[in-house]
Design an enzyme around this catalytic site. Structure first.
Site, PDB file in Angstrom:
ATOM      1  N   HIS A  24       5.794 -48.753 -21.445  1.00 17.03           N
ATOM      2  CA  HIS A  24       5.709 -47.310 -21.691  1.00 17.03           C
ATOM      3  C   HIS A  24       5.934 -47.065 -23.176  1.00 17.03           C
ATOM      4  O   HIS A  24       7.044 -46.826 -23.623  1.00 17.03           O
ATOM      5  CB  HIS A  24       6.752 -46.585 -20.827  1.00 17.03           C
ATOM      6  CG  HIS A  24       6.672 -45.089 -20.882  1.00 17.03           C
ATOM      7  ND1 HIS A  24       7.217 -44.284 -19.902  1.00 17.03           N
ATOM      8  CD2 HIS A  24       6.138 -44.239 -21.797  1.00 17.03           C
ATOM      9  CE1 HIS A  24       7.009 -43.010 -20.209  1.00 17.03           C
ATOM     10  NE2 HIS A  24       6.369 -42.964 -21.369  1.00 17.03           N
ATOM     11  N   HIS A  26       3.709 -44.982 -26.206  1.00 22.42           N
ATOM     12  CA  HIS A  26       2.530 -44.229 -26.662  1.00 22.42           C
ATOM     13  C   HIS A  26       2.278 -44.712 -28.075  1.00 22.42           C
ATOM     14  O   HIS A  26       3.139 -44.517 -28.949  1.00 22.42           O
ATOM     15  CB  HIS A  26       2.808 -42.724 -26.661  1.00 22.42           C
ATOM     16  CG  HIS A  26       3.185 -42.203 -25.310  1.00 22.42           C
ATOM     17  ND1 HIS A  26       2.295 -41.590 -24.476  1.00 22.42           N
ATOM     18  CD2 HIS A  26       4.372 -42.236 -24.646  1.00 22.42           C
ATOM     19  CE1 HIS A  26       2.917 -41.258 -23.347  1.00 22.42           C
ATOM     20  NE2 HIS A  26       4.173 -41.642 -23.427  1.00 22.42           N
ATOM     21  N   HIS A 204       2.987 -40.010 -15.815  1.00 21.26           N
ATOM     22  CA  HIS A 204       4.315 -39.477 -16.124  1.00 21.26           C
ATOM     23  C   HIS A 204       4.675 -38.486 -15.017  1.00 21.26           C
ATOM     24  O   HIS A 204       3.861 -37.609 -14.681  1.00 21.26           O
ATOM     25  CB  HIS A 204       4.294 -38.716 -17.449  1.00 21.26           C
ATOM     26  CG  HIS A 204       4.279 -39.577 -18.675  1.00 21.26           C
ATOM     27  ND1 HIS A 204       3.374 -40.578 -18.872  1.00 21.26           N
ATOM     28  CD2 HIS A 204       5.086 -39.561 -19.783  1.00 21.26           C
ATOM     29  CE1 HIS A 204       3.619 -41.146 -20.041  1.00 21.26           C
ATOM     30  NE2 HIS A 204       4.651 -40.550 -20.618  1.00 21.26           N
ATOM     31  N   GLU A 207      10.090 -36.529 -15.398  1.00 19.29           N
ATOM     32  CA  GLU A 207      10.800 -36.587 -16.689  1.00 19.29           C
ATOM     33  C   GLU A 207      11.466 -35.220 -16.851  1.00 19.29           C
ATOM     34  O   GLU A 207      12.683 -35.103 -16.747  1.00 19.29           O
ATOM     35  CB  GLU A 207       9.810 -36.857 -17.835  1.00 19.29           C
ATOM     36  CG  GLU A 207      10.426 -36.836 -19.225  1.00 19.29           C
ATOM     37  CD  GLU A 207       9.380 -36.933 -20.347  1.00 19.29           C
ATOM     38  OE1 GLU A 207       8.190 -36.664 -20.108  1.00 19.29           O
ATOM     39  OE2 GLU A 207       9.782 -37.257 -21.485  1.00 19.29           O
ATOM     40  N   ASP A 285       8.860 -45.474 -25.300  1.00 22.48           N
ATOM     41  CA  ASP A 285       8.148 -44.182 -25.245  1.00 22.48           C
ATOM     42  C   ASP A 285       7.483 -43.838 -26.577  1.00 22.48           C
ATOM     43  O   ASP A 285       6.296 -44.103 -26.750  1.00 22.48           O
ATOM     44  CB  ASP A 285       9.106 -43.069 -24.776  1.00 22.48           C
ATOM     45  CG  ASP A 285       8.389 -41.911 -24.096  1.00 22.48           C
ATOM     46  OD1 ASP A 285       7.176 -42.018 -23.872  1.00 22.48           O
ATOM     47  OD2 ASP A 285       9.051 -40.900 -23.772  1.00 22.48           O
ATOM     48  N   ASP A 286       8.231 -43.228 -27.502  1.00 19.10           N
ATOM     49  CA  ASP A 286       7.693 -42.844 -28.817  1.00 19.10           C
ATOM     50  C   ASP A 286       8.720 -43.257 -29.868  1.00 19.10           C
ATOM     51  O   ASP A 286       9.450 -42.412 -30.412  1.00 19.10           O
ATOM     52  CB  ASP A 286       7.474 -41.320 -28.859  1.00 19.10           C
ATOM     53  CG  ASP A 286       6.492 -40.865 -27.797  1.00 19.10           C
ATOM     54  OD1 ASP A 286       5.282 -41.036 -28.008  1.00 19.10           O
ATOM     55  OD2 ASP A 286       6.948 -40.380 -26.743  1.00 19.10           O
TER      56      ASP A 286
HETATM   57  N1  HPA Z   1       6.148 -37.343 -22.128  1.00 21.66           N
HETATM   58  C1  HPA Z   1       4.972 -36.761 -21.957  1.00 21.66           C
HETATM   59  N2  HPA Z   1       3.963 -36.915 -22.803  1.00 21.66           N
HETATM   60  C2  HPA Z   1       4.141 -37.695 -23.869  1.00 21.66           C
HETATM   61  C3  HPA Z   1       5.330 -38.331 -24.090  1.00 21.66           C
HETATM   62  C4  HPA Z   1       6.388 -38.150 -23.171  1.00 21.66           C
HETATM   63  O1  HPA Z   1       7.513 -38.677 -23.308  1.00 21.66           O
HETATM   64  N3  HPA Z   1       5.182 -39.032 -25.231  1.00 21.66           N
HETATM   65  C5  HPA Z   1       3.927 -38.834 -25.662  1.00 21.66           C
HETATM   66  N4  HPA Z   1       3.289 -38.020 -24.835  1.00 21.66           N
HETATM   67 ZN    ZN Z   2       5.813 -41.206 -22.295  1.00 25.19          ZN
END
Ligand code: HPA
Ligand code: ZN
Length: 345
Positions: A24, A26, A204, A207, A285-286
């Site tokens: 996971h 991006h 996703h 969250e 994630d990011d």
């Molecule tokens: N959640 C949803 N969309 C996203 C995320 C995330 O953590 N990171 C990049 N796009």
């Molecule tokens: Zn994500």
């Protein structure tokens, strides 16, 4: 369960050295402020912030949407095939340093095609970087194309159409962007089509969105993995189902804290997910926006949660192989390497 003093001493080294699969990430979320500025200069793109420091200071998020606004603005510097290549290579260098042996990268084609960047430019740059990652670092890779859920299902279908000529270059599709008000069922038809095409399916869910979004991602979209999914802890029956059906969750601890899913890391529920027998994994994630790459996610999580020790570290790495979309023989190789590392005194 209490963790012994010797285990505590061994833990930091093991967390770093464990071979890991990252499931996971991006790739647009790996764009560091320095690279954003370098690409803006190279491409003559004007940015709202006038320095790297000012940009970093803007990374004070209150929720998912406040992050997404900045994340999409950051991605606006990506114009050429070389840009996508350079972004991904910067991530692979970090991943290699963290002993990532396999990475399944999300990318958001609509973030680029809506700005006039051709799908081909995006996929060519990323594919070239994936090939280089294999040669330079021995990392195996796969690409997963995400549909932006704040856009329409028609727009997702149009993206799928554009992507079909490159069918061999990505292994599946995902669903990301703002979760609230954009339930999985909005994308029922396009996911059904992707399923017919033999693509892997992930989304996703849970969250910021409620546990019901996890249910509909499973029942309506028929996904094989849930990205995040941490809000399943509000629904014990759902937790039991995730465990019984071996549905992996790609959990992103630093992201959850930065986007205020949890007030601080000590409140994270990854321990409860593991205790329930759920195939939870740790991911970044990011990482450029949330304060760390994969090993930093492990370190911060284990530092804040004293109930996590050696057996949970071993389990999380094993889960990352099990949850990946690679053939069983590769999973067994990583598992043997991991077991050998943990058996060493
Ligand atoms: N959640 C949803 N969309 C996203 C995320 C995330 O953590 N990171 C990049 N796009
Ligand atoms: Zn994500």
């Amino acid at each position: 369960m209490n963790v012994s003093a010797t285990d505590r001493e061994r833990l930091p080294g093991l967390l770093k050295a464990m071979p890991k699969a990252e499931l996971h990430i991006h790739i647009e979320g790996s764009l560091e402020p320095e690279l954003i500025f370098a690409l803006a200069r190279r491409n003559g793109v004007k940015l709202a912030c006038d320095s790297v420091e000012a940009l970093r200071r803007a990374y004070a998020f209150t929720d998912l949407q406040s992050f997404l606004d900045i994340y999409y603005a950051g991605a606006s510097v990506l114009l050429t095939e070389q840009d996508f290549h350079d972004m991904a290579m910067a991530y692979f260098a970090r991943a290699a340093a963290d002993n990532v042996v396999h990475a399944e990268l999300f990318f958001d084609p609509q973030t680029h095609t809506d700005r006039g960047v051709p799908f081909k430019t995006v996929i060519d740059g990323l594919t070239r970087a994936c090939d280089a990652a294999h040669h330079e670092y021995g990392i195996s890779t796969a690409l997963i194309m995400c549909f932006l859920r704040h856009l329409s299902e028609e727009a997702a279908f149009a993206t799928l159409e554009e992507a079909l000529p490159y069918r061999g270059r990505y292994i599946g599709v995902g669903l990301d962007s703002g979760e609230r008000g954009n339930p999985p069922e909005k994308f029922a038809r396009v996911f059904a089509r992707c399923r017919e095409l033999g693509l892997h399916l992930v989304a996703h869910a849970g969250e910021e969105g409620p546990p019901d979004y996890i249910r509909s991602a499973l029942d309506v979209l028929k996904v094989e993995r849930i990205d995040h999914g941490v809000r399943c802890v509000e629904d014990p029956a759902l937790m039991q189902r995730l465990a019984a059906e071996r549905i992996p969750l790609t959990v992103c601890p630093l992201s959850n804290v930065k986007l205020r899913v949890y007030e601080d890391m000590s409140r994270h529920r990854i321990g409860a997910l593991l205790d329930a027998g759920i195939c939870a994994t740790v991911n970044s994630d990011d990482p450029a926006y949330f304060g760390g790459y994969l090993n930093e996610n492990f370190r911060a999580t284990f530092d804040a949660l004293p109930q996590l020790g050696i057996s949970q570290a071993h389990k999380l790495a094993s889960n990352s192989y099990a949850a990946s979309f690679v053939e069983p023989s590769r999973k067994r190789e990583w598992q043997s390497e991991l077991d050998a590392l943990f058996e060493r005194p």
